[in-house]
Scaffold this motif. Structure first.
Motif, PDB file in Angstrom:
ATOM      1  N   VAL A  20      53.949  22.172  72.171  1.00 18.64           N
ATOM      2  CA  VAL A  20      52.969  23.228  71.809  1.00 18.64           C
ATOM      3  C   VAL A  20      52.009  22.501  70.872  1.00 18.64           C
ATOM      4  O   VAL A  20      51.909  23.664  70.474  1.00 18.64           O
ATOM      5  N   SER A  21      52.518  21.342  70.200  1.00 28.66           N
ATOM      6  CA  SER A  21      51.679  21.330  69.373  1.00 28.66           C
ATOM      7  C   SER A  21      49.562  20.395  69.847  1.00 28.66           C
ATOM      8  O   SER A  21      50.007  20.288  70.853  1.00 28.66           O
ATOM      9  N   GLY A  22      49.607  21.286  68.711  1.00 30.15           N
ATOM     10  CA  GLY A  22      47.444  20.252  69.553  1.00 30.15           C
ATOM     11  C   GLY A  22      47.792  18.916  69.244  1.00 30.15           C
ATOM     12  O   GLY A  22      46.730  18.369  70.111  1.00 30.15           O
ATOM     13  N   GLN A  23      48.371  17.911  68.538  1.00 29.12           N
ATOM     14  CA  GLN A  23      48.302  17.252  68.536  1.00 29.12           C
ATOM     15  C   GLN A  23      48.563  16.225  69.705  1.00 29.12           C
ATOM     16  O   GLN A  23      49.070  17.066  70.481  1.00 29.12           O
ATOM     17  N   PRO A  24      47.569  15.574  70.379  1.00 29.00           N
ATOM     18  CA  PRO A  24      47.451  14.574  71.600  1.00 29.00           C
ATOM     19  C   PRO A  24      48.890  14.142  71.831  1.00 29.00           C
ATOM     20  O   PRO A  24      49.795  13.575  70.868  1.00 29.00           O
ATOM     21  N   TYR A  25      49.732  14.227  72.951  1.00 28.48           N
ATOM     22  CA  TYR A  25      50.613  13.258  73.249  1.00 28.48           C
ATOM     23  C   TYR A  25      51.273  11.774  72.906  1.00 28.48           C
ATOM     24  O   TYR A  25      51.579  11.013  72.185  1.00 28.48           O
ATOM     25  N   TYR A  26      50.081  11.045  73.647  1.00 21.18           N
ATOM     26  CA  TYR A  26      49.844   9.796  73.266  1.00 21.18           C
ATOM     27  C   TYR A  26      50.009   9.111  71.335  1.00 21.18           C
ATOM     28  O   TYR A  26      50.644   8.571  70.893  1.00 21.18           O
ATOM     29  N   ALA A  27      48.981  10.486  70.543  1.00 20.54           N
ATOM     30  CA  ALA A  27      49.168  10.238  69.215  1.00 20.54           C
ATOM     31  C   ALA A  27      50.315  10.508  68.795  1.00 20.54           C
ATOM     32  O   ALA A  27      50.772   9.992  67.342  1.00 20.54           O
ATOM     33  N   GLN A  28      51.251  11.175  69.650  1.00 23.30           N
ATOM     34  CA  GLN A  28      52.880  11.620  68.512  1.00 23.30           C
ATOM     35  C   GLN A  28      53.186  10.547  68.962  1.00 23.30           C
ATOM     36  O   GLN A  28      54.587   9.926  68.622  1.00 23.30           O
ATOM     37  N   LEU A  29      53.225   9.917  70.627  1.00 25.59           N
ATOM     38  CA  LEU A  29      54.368   8.830  70.629  1.00 25.59           C
ATOM     39  C   LEU A  29      53.633   8.291  70.051  1.00 25.59           C
ATOM     40  O   LEU A  29      54.869   6.826  69.885  1.00 25.59           O
ATOM     41  N   VAL A  30      52.602   7.251  69.553  1.00 27.48           N
ATOM     42  CA  VAL A  30      52.025   6.637  68.878  1.00 27.48           C
ATOM     43  C   VAL A  30      52.666   6.409  67.454  1.00 27.48           C
ATOM     44  O   VAL A  30      53.883   5.584  66.053  1.00 27.48           O
ATOM     45  N   GLU A  31      52.699   7.767  66.557  1.00 28.40           N
ATOM     46  CA  GLU A  31      53.245   8.800  65.070  1.00 28.40           C
ATOM     47  C   GLU A  31      55.240   7.986  65.447  1.00 28.40           C
ATOM     48  O   GLU A  31      55.255   7.189  64.488  1.00 28.40           O
ATOM     49  N   GLY A  32      55.139   8.282  66.383  1.00 29.54           N
ATOM     50  CA  GLY A  32      56.794   7.828  66.232  1.00 29.54           C
ATOM     51  C   GLY A  32      57.219   6.686  66.361  1.00 29.54           C
ATOM     52  O   GLY A  32      57.947   6.948  65.957  1.00 29.54           O
ATOM     53  N   VAL A  33      56.892   6.299  67.130  1.00 31.28           N
ATOM     54  CA  VAL A  33      57.346   4.680  67.523  1.00 31.28           C
ATOM     55  C   VAL A  33      56.907   4.090  65.958  1.00 31.28           C
ATOM     56  O   VAL A  33      57.862   3.191  65.693  1.00 31.28           O
ATOM     57  N   LYS A  34      56.148   3.935  65.421  1.00 27.65           N
ATOM     58  CA  LYS A  34      55.893   3.616  64.290  1.00 27.65           C
ATOM     59  C   LYS A  34      56.451   3.693  63.126  1.00 27.65           C
ATOM     60  O   LYS A  34      57.450   2.875  62.531  1.00 27.65           O
ATOM     61  N   GLN A  35      56.908   5.567  63.663  1.00 23.77           N
ATOM     62  CA  GLN A  35      58.058   5.877  61.698  1.00 23.77           C
ATOM     63  C   GLN A  35      59.383   5.686  62.873  1.00 23.77           C
ATOM     64  O   GLN A  35      59.867   5.102  61.898  1.00 23.77           O
ATOM     65  N   ASP A  36      59.998   5.215  63.668  1.00 28.58           N
ATOM     66  CA  ASP A  36      60.736   4.903  64.002  1.00 28.58           C
ATOM     67  C   ASP A  36      60.990   3.436  63.701  1.00 28.58           C
ATOM     68  O   ASP A  36      62.324   2.572  63.246  1.00 28.58           O
ATOM     69  N   PRO A  59      60.808   1.053  76.397  1.00 31.40           N
ATOM     70  CA  PRO A  59      61.529   1.062  77.189  1.00 31.40           C
ATOM     71  C   PRO A  59      60.198   1.156  78.289  1.00 31.40           C
ATOM     72  O   PRO A  59      58.525   0.972  77.678  1.00 31.40           O
ATOM     73  N   SER A  60      60.279   1.372  80.104  1.00 26.22           N
ATOM     74  CA  SER A  60      59.437   0.914  79.752  1.00 26.22           C
ATOM     75  C   SER A  60      57.893   2.069  80.027  1.00 26.22           C
ATOM     76  O   SER A  60      58.305   2.815  79.814  1.00 26.22           O
ATOM     77  N   VAL A  61      57.249   1.356  80.404  1.00 28.63           N
ATOM     78  CA  VAL A  61      55.664   3.136  80.628  1.00 28.63           C
ATOM     79  C   VAL A  61      56.352   4.212  81.238  1.00 28.63           C
ATOM     80  O   VAL A  61      56.700   5.245  81.370  1.00 28.63           O
ATOM     81  N   ARG A  62      56.891   3.344  82.341  1.00 32.30           N
ATOM     82  CA  ARG A  62      57.359   4.540  83.407  1.00 32.30           C
ATOM     83  C   ARG A  62      58.943   5.274  82.799  1.00 32.30           C
ATOM     84  O   ARG A  62      58.996   6.803  83.169  1.00 32.30           O
ATOM     85  N   GLU A  63      59.641   4.652  82.142  1.00 34.87           N
ATOM     86  CA  GLU A  63      60.586   4.608  81.710  1.00 34.87           C
ATOM     87  C   GLU A  63      60.542   6.417  80.847  1.00 34.87           C
ATOM     88  O   GLU A  63      61.003   6.885  80.357  1.00 34.87           O
ATOM     89  N   ASN A  89      52.907  12.308  80.911  1.00 31.62           N
ATOM     90  CA  ASN A  89      52.107  11.074  82.365  1.00 31.62           C
ATOM     91  C   ASN A  89      51.912   9.805  81.976  1.00 31.62           C
ATOM     92  O   ASN A  89      52.194   9.323  80.587  1.00 31.62           O
ATOM     93  N   PRO A  90      52.567   8.476  82.831  1.00 33.90           N
ATOM     94  CA  PRO A  90      52.523   7.413  82.879  1.00 33.90           C
ATOM     95  C   PRO A  90      51.222   6.909  81.876  1.00 33.90           C
ATOM     96  O   PRO A  90      51.129   5.700  80.970  1.00 33.90           O
ATOM     97  N   ASN A  91      50.005   7.522  82.581  1.00 36.85           N
ATOM     98  CA  ASN A  91      48.866   7.139  81.587  1.00 36.85           C
ATOM     99  C   ASN A  91      49.007   7.333  80.186  1.00 36.85           C
ATOM    100  O   ASN A  91      48.360   6.510  79.624  1.00 36.85           O
ATOM    101  N   THR A  92      49.813   8.237  79.349  1.00 38.92           N
ATOM    102  CA  THR A  92      49.589   8.873  78.312  1.00 38.92           C
ATOM    103  C   THR A  92      50.666   7.670  77.527  1.00 38.92           C
ATOM    104  O   THR A  92      49.851   7.448  76.489  1.00 38.92           O
ATOM    105  N   VAL A  93      51.477   7.425  78.161  1.00 38.47           N
ATOM    106  CA  VAL A  93      52.703   6.576  77.366  1.00 38.47           C
ATOM    107  C   VAL A  93      51.595   5.302  77.488  1.00 38.47           C
ATOM    108  O   VAL A  93      52.378   4.114  76.655  1.00 38.47           O
ATOM    109  N   SER A  94      51.471   4.307  78.593  1.00 39.64           N
ATOM    110  CA  SER A  94      50.420   3.277  78.422  1.00 39.64           C
ATOM    111  C   SER A  94      49.006   3.274  77.150  1.00 39.64           C
ATOM    112  O   SER A  94      48.986   2.307  77.051  1.00 39.64           O
ATOM    113  N   LYS A  95      47.998   3.994  77.418  1.00 38.56           N
ATOM    114  CA  LYS A  95      47.792   4.671  75.924  1.00 38.56           C
ATOM    115  C   LYS A  95      47.964   4.398  74.932  1.00 38.56           C
ATOM    116  O   LYS A  95      47.591   3.858  74.147  1.00 38.56           O
ATOM    117  N   ALA A  96      48.860   4.749  74.638  1.00 39.02           N
ATOM    118  CA  ALA A  96      49.752   5.163  73.122  1.00 39.02           C
ATOM    119  C   ALA A  96      50.032   3.185  73.270  1.00 39.02           C
ATOM    120  O   ALA A  96      49.861   2.692  72.489  1.00 39.02           O
TER     121      ALA A  96
END
Length: 119
Positions: free
Chosen positions: A6-22, A35-39, A47-54
């Protein structure tokens, strides 16, 4: 790592920040396999394209590396790339502050206030 759907932040950006914080917090260690892009997409309902972008952004920032046929892994900590990334982000912040009419002296005051405190 959580994705806020529900955040206004794009999913790929959230994923990027999440991995960096981890990585920063030691949840992900050097040479840990992601995990693989699909996983990752399945785990976070993306969407796998979102994960791929991140993943592409994380690779460009040298946070992760992909070994063809093997997987995607966390890179060793690279102080130079971290410094470069922080410098870019600071430049963006300074530019935004200038557009908002905030002076360098005011920003220096903020930095002086922050010095010695943990954020």
């Amino acid at each position: 790592m959580q994705i806020d759907h529900v955040s206004g932040q794009p999913y790929y950006a959230q994923l990027v920040e999440g991995v960096k914080q981890d990585v920063e917090h030691g949840i992900l260690q050097v040479d840990d396999q992601l995990p693989s892009v699909r996983e990752m997409a399945r785990q976070h309902l993306l969407n796998p394209n979102t994960v791929s972008k991140a993943y592409k952004q994380l690779e460009a920032q040298q946070v992760i590396r992909t070994v063809p046929g093997k997987g995607t892994y966390v890179n060793a900590f690279n102080p130079t790339s971290v410094r470069t990334e922080l410098q870019k982000r600071l430049q963006q912040i300074v530019s935004q502050a200038q557009q908002a009419g905030i002076s360098f002296n005011e920003m220096r005051g903020w930095l002086d206030q922050m010095e010695g405190t943990t954020l």
